[in-house]
Scaffold this active site. Structure first.
Site: not given
Length: 372
Positions: A164, A229, A305
């Site tokens: 991401h 998802d 992250s």
């Protein structure tokens, strides 16, 4: 169904035997690692680079949600492990893969967005100061991405991070084409270059030296769905630098079950955005796990992250202790635990299939990727 039967075999291939001796050392287990090889490569249109960079991912699907999700079929797993490669000139390719040795697969999940970030009670993070720590292993393996995330050195020219940080699941983020990786260096005062003597009690100032990224690999399991998802299962990416970084790096390894980790604990260092310019180290216990994810309550803020989650265990073949990256810190999840809301920070586990894929991206030869 033949495909599902094949996947069940994939899930059962790991060898994981832990001795019960009172003198037992936490030992890296042996796994039968699959072979993942490119089958075909297709040129794609150049991406638009129009997504906003996100410093973390959020999802409400917790351990129970993941564990109750149906297993993907064998074809779905191959699809998830196919990947896109973005080059510095903006060109983009998609590579389909084949899986040739039976080993572990992935699982799926669904979720929705939540923006909360979590510090759990007393903030247990440690800012690492001084070049004697920052420039030494293992802290020296942590690097900063120009998109704002963290990465970890895993080879002479390769950095492991979260997908991401490069791609939001639908489009590449702004700055991904000209992505750079930053290495902390001492910031010497004028006339003192090369000096290793500090008279001040204040932490020594540091600066970033940047290296451009040559190409980036992102698994289709992330691109096809994104975190809203199939969950965070495929939130990882590998960056290849334009030149070697000349630092000691940390090897990747297959993630053992949480109960076999030393003290049930993980470690990682990152560039949390609430402490700009600081490398922040933390460790904590793993609270739960699924096949693809580790749930923990390590204090973290956006910017961490992409940090490599590591442990130190005994390497029986080499008769020495060795640190390895077993996961990639992804982001935050809110979980409904028996009707009570609970927050977790989540790391993507390096499974045997993911190990085979990442190792092949690094080495380009499956024969060098047979032991996780």
């Amino acid at each position: 169904m033949a495909a599902l039967s094949t996947l069940i075999l994939l899930l059962c291939a790991a060898k994981d035997v832990m001795p019960s001796s009172p003198h037992w050392k936490p030992t890296w287990p042996s796994y039968r690692v699959p072979v993942i090889l490119p089958q075909s490569t297709l040129n794609l249109d150049k991406p638009q680079f129009d997504a906003e960079a996100r410093l973390e991912v959020v999802s409400p699907c917790g351990p129970a949600c993941h564990k109750s999700s149906p297993l993907p079929t064998y074809e779905e797993v191959k699809n998830y492990l196919s990947y896109e490669t973005l080059y510095a000139n903006g060109s983009l390719t998609e590579t389909e893969v084949g899986i040739y040795i039976l080993s572990n697969g992935g699982d799926g999940a669904r979720g929705r967005s939540r923006t909360k970030r979590q510090i759990y009670g007393y903030d247990s993070r440690f800012s690492i100061f001084g070049k004697d720590f920052l420039l030494n292993y293992p802290f020296s393996t942590s690097v900063k991405l120009s998109t704002g995330c963290t990465g970890t050195l895993v080879a002479e020219k390769h950095v492991l991070t979260a997908a991401h940080c490069i791609h939001d699941g639908k489009s590449y983020v702004k700055g991904a084409q000209k992505l750079r990786v930053g290495f902390l260096k001492p910031k010497y005062k004028e006339g003192s270059k090369g000096s290793n003597i500090t008279n001040s009690a204040m932490p020594e100032k540091m600066k970033f030296q940047w290296i451009r990224v040559k190409r980036t690999h992102v698994p289709k399991g992330w691109i096809k769905g994104n975190a809203n998802d199939i969950g965070m299962d495929y939130d990882y990416a590998l960056l290849e630098l334009k030149k070697p970084h000349k630092r000691k790096f940390m090897k990747i390894g297959v993630s053992p079950p949480a109960r076999h980790l030393p003290g049930g604990r993980i470690h990682f260092s990152g560039y949390d955005n609430d402490r700009p310019g600081n490398l922040v180290y933390r460790f904590c216990d793993v609270k739960d796990e699924t096949y693809d994810l580790l749930y923990q309550q390590c204090d973290a803020q956006p910017g961490a992250s992409g940090s490599g989650v590591y442990v130190r265990m005994w390497k029986r073949q080499n008769h020495k202790w060795e640190r390895k990256i077993i996961g990639i810190f992804s982001g935050h999840q809110w979980v409904d635990m028996n009707g009570t809301p609970q927050d977790f920070n989540v790391a993507v586990r390096i499974t045997p299939l993911k190990y085979a894929q990442i190792c092949y991206w690094i080495k380009g030869n499956y024969l060098d990727c047979r032991e996780g």
